[in-house]
Design a protein around this motif. Structure first.
Motif, short mmCIF file in Angstrom:
data_model
loop_
_atom_site.label_atom_id
_atom_site.label_comp_id
_atom_site.label_asym_id
_atom_site.label_seq_id
_atom_site.Cartn_x
_atom_site.Cartn_y
_atom_site.Cartn_z
N HIS A 96 -3.29 -6.05 7.77
CA HIS A 96 -2.83 -5.26 6.69
C HIS A 96 -4.08 -4.44 5.81
O HIS A 96 -4.05 -3.23 5.44
CB HIS A 96 -1.99 -6.23 5.36
CG HIS A 96 -0.72 -6.46 5.77
ND1 HIS A 96 -0.41 -7.30 6.52
CD2 HIS A 96 0.25 -6.00 5.61
CE1 HIS A 96 0.95 -7.45 6.60
NE2 HIS A 96 1.49 -6.36 5.85
N GLU A 125 2.01 -10.49 -0.74
CA GLU A 125 1.85 -10.53 0.79
C GLU A 125 0.96 -9.61 1.43
O GLU A 125 0.53 -8.81 0.76
CB GLU A 125 3.19 -10.49 1.40
CG GLU A 125 4.35 -11.35 0.69
CD GLU A 125 4.10 -12.84 0.92
OE1 GLU A 125 3.26 -13.38 1.70
OE2 GLU A 125 4.40 -13.63 -0.12
N GLY A 126 0.58 -9.80 2.74
CA GLY A 126 -0.28 -9.03 3.21
C GLY A 126 -2.01 -9.11 3.12
O GLY A 126 -2.57 -8.20 3.49
N ARG A 159 -6.22 -4.51 -1.18
CA ARG A 159 -4.95 -4.89 -1.74
C ARG A 159 -5.23 -6.34 -2.53
O ARG A 159 -5.86 -7.37 -2.00
CB ARG A 159 -3.85 -4.94 -0.68
CG ARG A 159 -3.79 -6.16 0.25
CD ARG A 159 -2.61 -5.99 1.02
NE ARG A 159 -1.91 -4.99 1.58
CZ ARG A 159 -0.86 -4.79 1.90
NH1 ARG A 159 0.14 -5.74 1.72
NH2 ARG A 159 -0.46 -3.77 2.55
N THR A 187 -0.48 5.26 -0.96
CA THR A 187 0.54 4.40 -0.83
C THR A 187 0.63 4.09 0.61
O THR A 187 0.93 4.72 1.39
CB THR A 187 1.79 4.94 -1.45
OG1 THR A 187 1.70 5.19 -2.88
CG2 THR A 187 2.95 4.01 -1.30
N THR A 188 0.59 2.67 0.86
CA THR A 188 0.90 2.31 2.16
C THR A 188 2.34 2.16 2.81
O THR A 188 3.14 2.39 1.90
CB THR A 188 0.48 0.70 2.36
OG1 THR A 188 1.14 -0.15 1.56
CG2 THR A 188 -1.19 0.55 1.71
N LYS A 189 2.38 2.03 3.92
CA LYS A 189 3.97 1.80 4.57
C LYS A 189 4.69 0.66 4.05
O LYS A 189 5.85 0.91 4.01
CB LYS A 189 3.82 1.76 5.94
CG LYS A 189 3.04 3.04 6.95
CD LYS A 189 3.25 2.78 8.58
CE LYS A 189 2.69 4.11 9.11
NZ LYS A 189 2.68 3.96 10.49
N ASP A 190 3.94 -0.09 3.20
CA ASP A 190 4.69 -1.26 2.54
C ASP A 190 4.79 -1.10 1.26
O ASP A 190 5.17 -2.07 0.48
CB ASP A 190 4.35 -2.84 2.99
CG ASP A 190 3.02 -2.94 2.95
OD1 ASP A 190 2.32 -1.92 2.64
OD2 ASP A 190 2.60 -4.08 2.89
N GLY A 191 4.46 0.09 0.71
CA GLY A 191 4.58 0.41 -0.55
C GLY A 191 3.69 -0.14 -1.61
O GLY A 191 3.71 -0.09 -2.96
N VAL A 192 2.44 -0.30 -0.86
CA VAL A 192 1.41 -0.94 -2.10
C VAL A 192 0.47 0.22 -2.29
O VAL A 192 0.30 1.02 -1.46
CB VAL A 192 0.43 -2.02 -1.07
CG1 VAL A 192 -0.75 -2.48 -1.98
CG2 VAL A 192 1.44 -3.11 -0.59
N VAL A 215 -0.07 -7.34 -5.14
CA VAL A 215 1.20 -7.79 -4.45
C VAL A 215 0.96 -8.95 -3.96
O VAL A 215 -0.09 -9.85 -3.66
CB VAL A 215 1.27 -7.00 -2.97
CG1 VAL A 215 1.84 -5.47 -3.79
CG2 VAL A 215 0.01 -6.78 -2.19
N ASP A 271 -4.13 -0.59 5.43
CA ASP A 271 -4.19 -0.04 4.30
C ASP A 271 -5.62 1.07 4.17
O ASP A 271 -5.32 2.30 3.62
CB ASP A 271 -4.59 -1.16 3.10
CG ASP A 271 -3.61 -1.91 2.89
OD1 ASP A 271 -2.43 -1.69 3.37
OD2 ASP A 271 -3.74 -3.13 2.37
#
Length: 278
Positions: A74, A68-69, A58, A5-10, A66, A78
């Motif tokens: 990103h 974005e990113g 991603r 899980t990435t810092k932006d929740g992906v 997702v 990731d």
């Protein structure tokens, strides 16, 4: 199924095969594919005693679709999330096409400063910059990439058949040995992903200037490309990479296409192995 899980929740999907104490090799796939594009290499290097890892970018494959990113920053972050979760050290990172850009950004921004990378391999890769600009007059005109976007938006399924059966593997060349299974596998991987991620990914791989990434890399890098690459012109890619990198070895393969790691896996795998073992 394994995810980081990435810092932006992906959630980023990855495969991780082999002895956890063995030297790790991390594979980075091209647009619009998945970790499955590396099945041949993963089995080959696993048999050579390495730990092999591959991720789905991603919006691609089994990773979260997702909104974005979809950019190199990103993508690299990731990868770093996966590397940190697995605590990979002394790793070799191998990227094809867009995945090569991902490797360059990851190594320059994360892997090298953290001391986690030993070597890298760029195969038919997009850096330093694909698109034609005032400062990059030999680049590919934006109209080409606009055409990719239009074809994807109009009929992604047909566009992916056309790419895989045509320029990607050089199957449009006279006397080409065509593999229908390879075409179908490319299409299968592409259609697993998000149309939005693939659409925005075109800008990421074509318009990201990675000159400074390449200049910053100190570790040994193997640069590999075919001189019949119809997707990424080798004189603007491999040749420029070799000039910008501080510690590189370049191999140009006569007549090889963009997807040479698939259709010429026996040669490519052997050359990578030799580079890794130096």
């Amino acid at each position: 199924m394994a995810f980081a899980t990435t810092k932006d929740g992906v959630k980023i999907y990855f495969k991780d095969w082999g002895d956890k104490n063995a030297q790790p090799i991390v594979f980075h796939h091209g647009w619009p594919l998945t970790a499955d594009d590396w099945d041949n290499q993963m089995l080959f290097f696993l048999a050579q005693g390495y730990r092999v890892i591959a991720t789905d970018r991603r919006g691609h494959g089994r990773s979260d679709q997702v909104s974005e990113g979809h950019d190199m920053d990103h993508y690299a972050a990731d990868v770093n999330a996966v590397v940190e979760m697995l605590d990979l050290k002394n790793a070799i990172h191998i990227g094809h096409s867009t995945g090569g850009g991902q490797v360059a950004r990851y190594v320059a921004k994360y892997g090298q400063p953290q001391g986690r990378v030993a070597k890298a391999v760029l195969i038919s890769s997009v850096p330093p910059l694909m698109i034609k600009t005032k400062n990059n007059p030999e680049g590919t005109p934006v109209e080409v990439f606009d055409g990719f976007r239009s074809a994807l938006a109009a009929n992604r399924a047909q566009f992916y058949i056309d790419v895989a059966s045509g320029p990607f593997y050089g199957f449009n060349r006279k006397d080409a040995v065509i593999s229908q299974g390879t075409i179908q596998n490319w299409w299968r991987q592409g259609m697993m992903g998000s149309a939005k991620a693939h659409y925005e990914g075109i800008k990421a791989f074509s318009e990201t200037d990675q000159t400074e990434d390449l200049k910053a890399i100190q570790i040994p890098v193997l640069v590999m490309q075919g001189d019949d690459d119809q997707v990424v012109p080798y004189k603007d890619a491999a040749v420029m990479q070799d000039k910008l990198l501080k510690n590189s070895t370049m191999i140009i393969y006569p007549g090889y296409p963009h997807g040479m790691h698939t259709v010429h896996a026996d040669v490519i795998n052997k050359d990578i192995l030799q580079f890794i073992r130096k």
